[in-house]
Design a protein around this motif. Sequence first.
Motif, short mmCIF file in Angstrom:
data_model
loop_
_atom_site.label_atom_id
_atom_site.label_comp_id
_atom_site.label_asym_id
_atom_site.label_seq_id
_atom_site.Cartn_x
_atom_site.Cartn_y
_atom_site.Cartn_z
N ARG A 79 6.37 -41.81 13.89
CA ARG A 79 6.76 -43.06 14.56
C ARG A 79 5.67 -44.11 14.41
O ARG A 79 5.96 -45.28 14.16
CB ARG A 79 7.04 -42.82 16.04
N VAL A 80 4.43 -43.71 14.59
CA VAL A 80 3.31 -44.65 14.45
C VAL A 80 3.24 -45.15 13.01
O VAL A 80 3.11 -46.36 12.77
CB VAL A 80 1.98 -44.00 14.89
N GLU A 81 3.34 -44.24 12.06
CA GLU A 81 3.30 -44.63 10.65
C GLU A 81 4.42 -45.61 10.32
O GLU A 81 4.19 -46.65 9.68
CB GLU A 81 3.40 -43.38 9.77
N THR A 82 5.62 -45.32 10.76
CA THR A 82 6.76 -46.20 10.52
C THR A 82 6.55 -47.56 11.18
O THR A 82 6.81 -48.60 10.58
CB THR A 82 8.07 -45.56 11.05
N SER A 83 6.07 -47.54 12.41
CA SER A 83 5.84 -48.80 13.13
C SER A 83 4.81 -49.67 12.43
O SER A 83 4.95 -50.89 12.39
CB SER A 83 5.40 -48.51 14.56
N LEU A 84 3.78 -49.04 11.89
CA LEU A 84 2.75 -49.81 11.19
C LEU A 84 3.31 -50.47 9.94
O LEU A 84 2.84 -51.52 9.52
CB LEU A 84 1.56 -48.92 10.83
N LYS A 85 4.33 -49.86 9.35
CA LYS A 85 4.97 -50.45 8.17
C LYS A 85 5.90 -51.59 8.56
O LYS A 85 6.06 -52.55 7.83
CB LYS A 85 5.75 -49.38 7.40
N ILE A 86 6.55 -51.45 9.73
CA ILE A 86 7.55 -52.43 10.16
C ILE A 86 6.91 -53.65 10.80
O ILE A 86 7.26 -54.78 10.49
CB ILE A 86 8.53 -51.79 11.16
#
Length: 116
Positions: free
Chosen positions: A78-85
Amino acid sequence: MKRGLKSQQSSFTKLKTEQEAATRASFRVALEIAKRGKPFTNGEIIKECIIAVAEEMCPEKVHLLKTVSMSANTVARRVETSLKIYPLNCSTKMDMLSGFLWPWMSQRMCQILLRC
């Protein structure tokens, strides 16, 4: 026949809405964990605490809260995805990640991995 179909559609719509809400909740908690620089394993502890509160305050919602995935791996994704978004500047990403994801790495190595 129509009534049965509408009932089934309503059940699927409600389930989909509940699953989406659980995913959004999981993202929000993961971001709060990351913002504070806490270990991803705290997600499970937080989930247990939320469930304990719900058992006392709104027992009818406990089953929904149990569907929120907060394992360490899920929080990391979730953190990784959020950093991309979300458009975060490099220093914010560094603050969120460098202290607990890669504590053995130098700041420059973290910047390279984060493509800053």
